[in-house]
Design a protein around this motif. Structure first.
Motif, short mmCIF file in Angstrom:
data_model
loop_
_atom_site.label_atom_id
_atom_site.label_comp_id
_atom_site.label_asym_id
_atom_site.label_seq_id
_atom_site.Cartn_x
_atom_site.Cartn_y
_atom_site.Cartn_z
N LYS A 1 0.82 -1.22 0.00
CA LYS A 1 0.00 0.00 0.00
C LYS A 1 0.86 1.27 0.00
N ASN A 2 1.94 1.21 -0.77
CA ASN A 2 2.79 2.38 -1.00
C ASN A 2 3.34 2.99 0.29
N LYS A 3 3.88 2.12 1.17
CA LYS A 3 4.39 2.62 2.45
C LYS A 3 5.53 3.62 2.29
N LEU A 4 6.26 3.52 1.17
CA LEU A 4 7.38 4.44 0.96
C LEU A 4 6.97 5.75 0.28
N GLN A 5 5.67 5.91 0.01
CA GLN A 5 5.24 7.12 -0.69
C GLN A 5 5.63 8.41 0.06
N PRO A 6 5.48 8.46 1.40
CA PRO A 6 5.92 9.68 2.10
C PRO A 6 7.40 9.99 1.88
N ASP A 7 8.23 8.94 1.81
CA ASP A 7 9.66 9.15 1.54
C ASP A 7 9.88 9.67 0.13
N VAL A 8 9.10 9.13 -0.81
CA VAL A 8 9.17 9.61 -2.19
C VAL A 8 8.76 11.07 -2.27
N ASP A 9 7.68 11.41 -1.58
CA ASP A 9 7.21 12.80 -1.57
C ASP A 9 8.28 13.74 -1.00
N THR A 10 8.93 13.29 0.07
CA THR A 10 9.98 14.11 0.68
C THR A 10 11.15 14.30 -0.28
N ALA A 11 11.50 13.24 -1.00
CA ALA A 11 12.64 13.30 -1.93
C ALA A 11 12.34 14.17 -3.15
N THR A 12 11.08 14.18 -3.60
CA THR A 12 10.73 14.95 -4.80
C THR A 12 10.32 16.38 -4.50
N LYS A 13 9.98 16.67 -3.23
CA LYS A 13 9.52 18.03 -2.90
C LYS A 13 10.51 19.11 -3.33
N PRO A 14 11.80 19.02 -2.98
CA PRO A 14 12.71 20.08 -3.43
C PRO A 14 12.86 20.14 -4.94
N LEU A 15 12.70 19.00 -5.61
CA LEU A 15 12.78 18.98 -7.07
C LEU A 15 11.62 19.75 -7.67
N PHE A 16 10.41 19.51 -7.16
CA PHE A 16 9.24 20.25 -7.63
C PHE A 16 9.43 21.75 -7.38
N GLN A 17 9.95 22.10 -6.22
CA GLN A 17 10.14 23.52 -5.90
C GLN A 17 11.14 24.17 -6.85
N ILE A 18 12.28 23.53 -7.04
CA ILE A 18 13.30 24.12 -7.92
C ILE A 18 12.80 24.17 -9.35
N TRP A 19 12.06 23.17 -9.77
CA TRP A 19 11.56 23.09 -11.15
C TRP A 19 10.46 24.13 -11.40
N ARG A 20 9.56 24.30 -10.43
CA ARG A 20 8.41 25.17 -10.63
C ARG A 20 8.57 26.56 -10.01
N GLU A 21 9.10 26.61 -8.79
CA GLU A 21 9.22 27.85 -8.03
C GLU A 21 10.58 27.92 -7.36
N PRO A 22 11.64 28.12 -8.14
CA PRO A 22 12.98 28.11 -7.53
C PRO A 22 13.16 29.14 -6.42
N MET A 23 12.44 30.26 -6.50
CA MET A 23 12.56 31.27 -5.45
C MET A 23 12.03 30.74 -4.12
N THR A 24 10.93 29.99 -4.16
CA THR A 24 10.40 29.39 -2.93
C THR A 24 11.42 28.45 -2.32
N TYR A 25 12.06 27.65 -3.15
CA TYR A 25 13.09 26.74 -2.65
C TYR A 25 14.23 27.53 -1.99
N CYS A 26 14.68 28.59 -2.65
CA CYS A 26 15.81 29.35 -2.13
C CYS A 26 15.46 30.07 -0.83
N ILE A 27 14.21 30.53 -0.70
CA ILE A 27 13.79 31.17 0.53
C ILE A 27 13.78 30.16 1.68
#
Length: 361
Positions: free
Chosen positions: A136-162
């Protein structure tokens, strides 16, 4: 100077400037050297609006108060005021942004390198055998954590830098006070570009442009993104094409090449989605399916002879369908398989189907 001290100083200056604006009637002008000429008052504001000295800040306020009285009724002064302050707030914001990026040690090249470094472990996690729907996708929270900064840099790099680089945009509030003051003299100079409500929004938008990391992947795709938009395919909808656009954007974010729409796979997916919508069944293998019991059989009936990998989900729209599949491990892996070259997408109501293939016929 440490980020904490810089922030404290900026906050102090904002409070000081705000209090001065609110109490400008209490300023003792006899203790100030206020230029007598209106044009000199404009020059003073232009040079000293950001001064940290109390008397110079008070002088700026008095100059603005006098210009508020003299400019509106004088055509020559109006022209001079506009020639001096049209675009001035943008110039101030650009300089403040450059200074903030420099202090935070943020550069486009450095951010790109950081992005690529973060992407590698995220891909490894997604591709690992431990990431599965069987638990039941127990590792999904870990995947979300790993991809979060990627989504930020890709879509809103300023948010990531702040959030991650201590990028400080406190100067924006001081510029907003300047804009308010100038707008009371001529409201036209206080208008930001369309869709921008204040200085911080302007700095974020400009920063996102300057720190854009997507150009590498998008440039590498040549004209295929445009072909996916315009290729004539029977039965395909704008919503289907939007789904493929979102899917390809995610694939490129994760370092994968885009997949190209294939008319035969689109026919197979559309017909399968229509069958699922009609029967209320969802899945991949159905002996009773009129187009064939498996995804490969259904693709073959549509004329496609290559190997097929299928995803199915239920969602209200194209965007939701992509991210529903992202939340299901095997579907997620399928979306990012490096060998995929072609894709077909079709939906009927809330039923969505994707067919991927490493082949093109």
């Amino acid at each position: 100077m440490s980020p904490i001290i810089r922030t404290a100083c900026s906050c102090f200056l904002i409070v000081l400037m705000t209090s001065l604006v609110m109490a400008d009637d209490e300023i003792d002008e006899s203790k100030l050297k206020v230029p007598a000429d209106a044009k000199d008052q404009m020059k003073f504001i232009e040079r000293k609006w950001n001064s940290t000295r109390e008397k110079e800040q008070q002088t700026v306020i008095v100059c603005a108060r006098r210009l508020k009285e003299s400019v509106p009724g004088d055509e020559d002064l109006q022209k001079k005021f506009l020639s001096t302050f049209e675009g001035f707030k943008e110039k101030c914001a650009d300089e403040a942004l450059a200074d903030a990026l420099k202090k935070a040690k943020v550069t486009p090249l450095g951010l790109r390198k950081e992005f690529e470094k973060l992407r590698e472990p995220a891909l490894q996690l997604i591709e690992s055998n431990e990431y599965t729907e069987k638990d039941k996708n127990k590792l999904q929270p870990d995947v979300d954590t790993a991809t979060k900064p990627l989504f930020q840099i890709w879509r809103e790099p300023m948010t990531y830098c702040i959030e991650a680089k201590s990028l400080d945009l406190a100067e924006a509030k001081k510029i907003d006070e300047l804009v308010k003051m100038l707008g009371e003299i001529d409201e036209s100079v206080a208008k930001w570009p369309e869709g921008i409500e204040n200085c911080e929004a302007y700095m974020r938008a400009k920063g996102n442009e300057q720190l854009d990391v997507t150009y590498v992947e998008y440039k590498a795709q040549g004209d295929w993104l445009e072909k996916n938009k315009t290729m004539e395919i029977d039965g395909i909808t704008d919503e289907d094409r939007e789904h493929v656009r979102i899917l390809n954007d995610y694939r490129m974010m994760m370092g994968r090449k885009m997949v190209q729409l294939h008319p035969m796979l689109c026919e197979a997916t559309r017909r399968h989605s229509e069958w699922m919508a009609k029967t209320g069944k969802m899945g991949h293998d159905f002996p009773e399916h009129p187009d064939g019991p498996s995804p490969s059989d259904r693709a073959l009936r549509a004329g496609f002879r290559g190997k097929v990998f299928e995803n199915c989900t239920s969602a209200k729209d194209a965007d939701t369908a992509v991210w529903r599949m992202y939340k299901a491990a095997e579907h997620h892996k399928n979306m990012l398989r490096a060998s995929h070259n072609t894709v077909g997408v079709g939906h009927s109501g809330s039923y969505w189907t994707e067919n991927f293939s490493p082949d093109d016929s």
